[in-house]
Design an enzyme around this catalytic site. Structure first.
Site, PDB file in Angstrom:
ATOM      1  N   ASN A  51      18.256 -44.386  90.027  1.00 11.50           N
ATOM      2  CA  ASN A  51      18.090 -43.717  88.263  1.00 11.50           C
ATOM      3  C   ASN A  51      16.741 -43.289  87.959  1.00 11.50           C
ATOM      4  OD1 ASN A  51      19.782 -45.623  88.294  1.00 11.50           O
ATOM      5  ND2 ASN A  51      18.916 -47.683  89.085  1.00 11.50           N
ATOM      6  N   HIS A 137      24.709 -56.530  82.401  1.00 12.03           N
ATOM      7  CA  HIS A 137      24.785 -56.755  82.770  1.00 12.03           C
ATOM      8  C   HIS A 137      24.889 -58.010  84.116  1.00 12.03           C
ATOM      9  CE1 HIS A 137      20.748 -56.246  86.182  1.00 12.03           C
ATOM     10  NE2 HIS A 137      21.419 -54.827  86.571  1.00 12.03           N
ATOM     11  N   GLU A 183      23.697 -54.190  76.123  1.00 13.89           N
ATOM     12  CA  GLU A 183      22.518 -53.957  76.228  1.00 13.89           C
ATOM     13  C   GLU A 183      23.421 -52.073  75.239  1.00 13.89           C
ATOM     14  OE1 GLU A 183      23.989 -52.992  80.762  1.00 13.89           O
ATOM     15  OE2 GLU A 183      24.679 -55.057  80.167  1.00 13.89           O
ATOM     16  N   SER A 187      25.351 -49.421  81.713  1.00  9.58           N
ATOM     17  CA  SER A 187      25.117 -49.534  83.800  1.00  9.58           C
ATOM     18  C   SER A 187      26.378 -49.123  84.656  1.00  9.58           C
ATOM     19  CB  SER A 187      23.749 -50.698  83.870  1.00  9.58           C
ATOM     20  OG  SER A 187      24.700 -52.081  83.823  1.00  9.58           O
ATOM     21  N   ASP A 212      18.514 -54.888  75.705  1.00  8.54           N
ATOM     22  CA  ASP A 212      18.789 -54.422  77.428  1.00  8.54           C
ATOM     23  C   ASP A 212      18.753 -52.766  77.206  1.00  8.54           C
ATOM     24  OD1 ASP A 212      18.786 -53.540  79.912  1.00  8.54           O
ATOM     25  OD2 ASP A 212      19.390 -55.290  80.484  1.00  8.54           O
ATOM     26  N   HIS A 215      18.526 -48.201  80.278  1.00 11.08           N
ATOM     27  CA  HIS A 215      18.856 -46.993  80.709  1.00 11.08           C
ATOM     28  C   HIS A 215      18.347 -46.312  79.613  1.00 11.08           C
ATOM     29  CE1 HIS A 215      20.638 -47.562  84.153  1.00 11.08           C
ATOM     30  NE2 HIS A 215      21.136 -49.560  84.480  1.00 11.08           N
ATOM     31  N   LYS A 243      13.420 -47.262  86.422  1.00 13.08           N
ATOM     32  CA  LYS A 243      13.938 -46.656  86.507  1.00 13.08           C
ATOM     33  C   LYS A 243      13.902 -44.848  86.006  1.00 13.08           C
ATOM     34  CE  LYS A 243      18.127 -49.591  86.126  1.00 13.08           C
ATOM     35  NZ  LYS A 243      18.326 -50.922  86.017  1.00 13.08           N
TER      36      LYS A 243
HETATM   37  C1  LIG Z   1      19.126 -51.873  86.258  1.00  7.69           C
HETATM   38  C2  LIG Z   1      18.797 -52.986  85.467  1.00  7.69           C
HETATM   39  C3  LIG Z   1      18.429 -54.126  85.130  1.00  7.69           C
HETATM   40  C4  LIG Z   1      17.186 -54.361  86.651  1.00  7.69           C
HETATM   41  O1  LIG Z   1      16.673 -54.128  85.723  1.00  7.69           O
HETATM   42  P1  LIG Z   1      15.284 -54.522  87.602  1.00  7.69           P
HETATM   43  O2  LIG Z   1      14.131 -53.597  87.141  1.00  7.69           O
HETATM   44  O3  LIG Z   1      15.781 -52.766  87.959  1.00  7.69           O
HETATM   45  O4  LIG Z   1      15.118 -55.012  87.884  1.00  7.69           O
HETATM   46  C5  LIG Z   1      18.546 -55.154  83.844  1.00  7.69           C
HETATM   47  N1  LIG Z   1      19.409 -54.272  82.742  1.00  7.69           N
HETATM   48  C6  LIG Z   1      19.855 -53.176  83.117  1.00  7.69           C
HETATM   49  C7  LIG Z   1      21.289 -52.680  82.282  1.00  7.69           C
HETATM   50  C8  LIG Z   1      20.296 -52.898  84.262  1.00  7.69           C
HETATM   51  O5  LIG Z   1      20.586 -51.541  83.979  1.00  7.69           O
END
Ligand SMILES: *Cc1c(COP(=O)(O)O)cnc(C)c1O
Length: 392
Positions: A51, A137, A183, A187, A212, A215, A243
């Site tokens: 990522n 997620h 989101e 993801s 969220d 990404h 990421k």
């Molecule tokens: C990776 C991810 C998370 C978690 O984030 P971290 O900081 O790696 O714990 C949360 N939501 C989504 C959509 C993700 O892809």
């Protein structure tokens, strides 16, 4: 019970996984000097499974600032923010982030997973309703389950379905709190949600909107500030630094009032040690770089579009991907694994995503592109797949 009995479930459950061919193990890898690569068994493989969208994880400025902050402020924060772990570096970073995003306030969290699971459980309770996308997620789902709210899952990106669920929940009890959780970039599938429609629905039904943006931050939006709005139409925007920011940690962008609420009521913020100074240093450096990476973002987006187009022309299904996350949906589990093995042999690290993570017969190679890749690497990858697809 004898000690042997008490561990029987471990054996049973693990055996079950193995029988279903779903047993997971940790692969042994080493980072390479160049963020486009990963080392496996002493071989450098092009990493199509990270990522690190802008290649920042190996950037000298992040490493230097992390080291500088460790020297100046120590390796750990030694307490939670509310006890004695709230240093000016935490506070300054939050202010800078808020300015970068155009948000009223920002609150740091230790990881995106921790933030999502604790935030939803803070904002919703037993009498609330949480509406989440079917492909949300796992951290968002955990939060919703922990809250003990009534959980309503809408079809993936199916906002008509969400609207129906909101309508029927509203008729049952208008006074109950509700929360829409989704989101901006998904993801696993790399597709995006309709943010305008989500804002409209949240407004119409008086629901809190939780987006969220994990990404999207760094990659999408003006100066890489992500896809989620910061005008108050989303109540909580979650971003991570693991990421595109190339380091670790997470943040919430929200109103000052919401921040006060979380500082007072959110257990996953209150009862955990503050992010350590080296991590704050690395985030600080990434934040300095990200707004200026327009060229890298353009390379990444142009490359992603061309990559998807080539795959589709060869007859590969990339689903509804509309981002740097590109599933190459093969279908059969065995064929998917075979392709990842061929790719690895030829120098590319990819991951096969199989049931139960995705539905039966939708096994896929999940590719993530980075501006750190070269055009030559992309071309070679495509020609390998072309050759393999002609084989069958
Ligand atoms: C990776 C991810 C998370 C978690 O984030 P971290 O900081 O790696 O714990 C949360 N939501 C989504 C959509 C993700 O892809």
């Amino acid at each position: 019970m004898s000690p042997r009995d008490k561990h029987q479930f471990l054996e049973d459950d693990l055996e079950d996984r193995k029988r279903k061919n779903q047993f997971r193990t940790l692969g042994m890898l080493e980072p390479a000097g160049n963020p486009a690569f990963i080392r496996k068994n002493n071989r450098e493989l092009v990493n199509f499974s990270s990522n690190d969208y802008l290649g920042l994880s190996r950037h000298p400025l992040l490493k230097e600032r992390a080291a500088e902050f460790a020297r100046k402020y120590g390796a750990g924060s030694a307490a939670s923010r509310l006890v004695s772990g709230n240093f000016t570096i935490h506070q300054h970073l939050e202010e800078k982030l808020a300015e970068f995003l155009g948000a009223e306030a920002v609150l740091l969290f230790n990881s995106g997973y921790q933030a999502n699971s604790t935030l939803i459980a803070t904002l919703a309770h037993r009498k609330s309703t949480v509406f989440t996308d079917k492909l949300s997620h796992n951290s968002l789902l955990q939060g919703a389950l922990m809250s003990r709210a009534s959980l309503k899952r809408f079809g993936h990106n199916d906002l008509d379905h969400l609207k129906k669920l909101l309508k029927s929940a509203g008729q049952n009890n208008r006074s109950r709190r509700s929360l829409i959780v989704t989101e901006t970039v998904f993801s696993m599938d790399g597709d995006r949600s309709d943010i305008d429609e989500l804002r409209t629905l949240a407004g119409t039904y008086g629901s809190l909107l939780f987006l969220d943006d994990a990404h999207a931050v760094g990659v999408w939006g003006e100066g890489g500030r992500g896809l989620a709005p910061h005008d108050g139409s989303a109540d909580i925007v979650l971003g991570t630094f693991g990421k595109a920011f190339g380091t670790f940690g997470a943040f919430v962008a929200c109103s000052e009032q919401m921040k006060d609420y979380l500082v007072n009521f959110c257990p996953g913020f209150i009862y955990t040690t503050a992010l350590p100074p080296p991590v704050i240093g690395a985030i600080d450096a990434a934040l300095e770089l990200v707004p200026g990476l327009n060229t890298e973002r353009k390379i990444l987006h142009d490359r992603t579009r061309a990559f998807r187009k080539s795959l589709n022309t060869m007859g590969f299904d990339t689903g509804k991907s509309d981002s740097q996350i590109i599933p190459i949906i093969i279908g059969e589990e065995a064929e998917t694994v075979r392709l990842t093995e061929v790719l690895e042999e030829k120098g590319f690290f990819t991951t096969a995503i199989r049931p139960p993570t995705v539905p039966e017969n939708s096994s896929r190679i999940r590719v993530t592109l980075s501006s750190a890749h070269s055009d030559g690497q992309i071309d070679t990858f495509l020609s390998i797949l072309q050759k393999e697809s002609n084989r069958g």
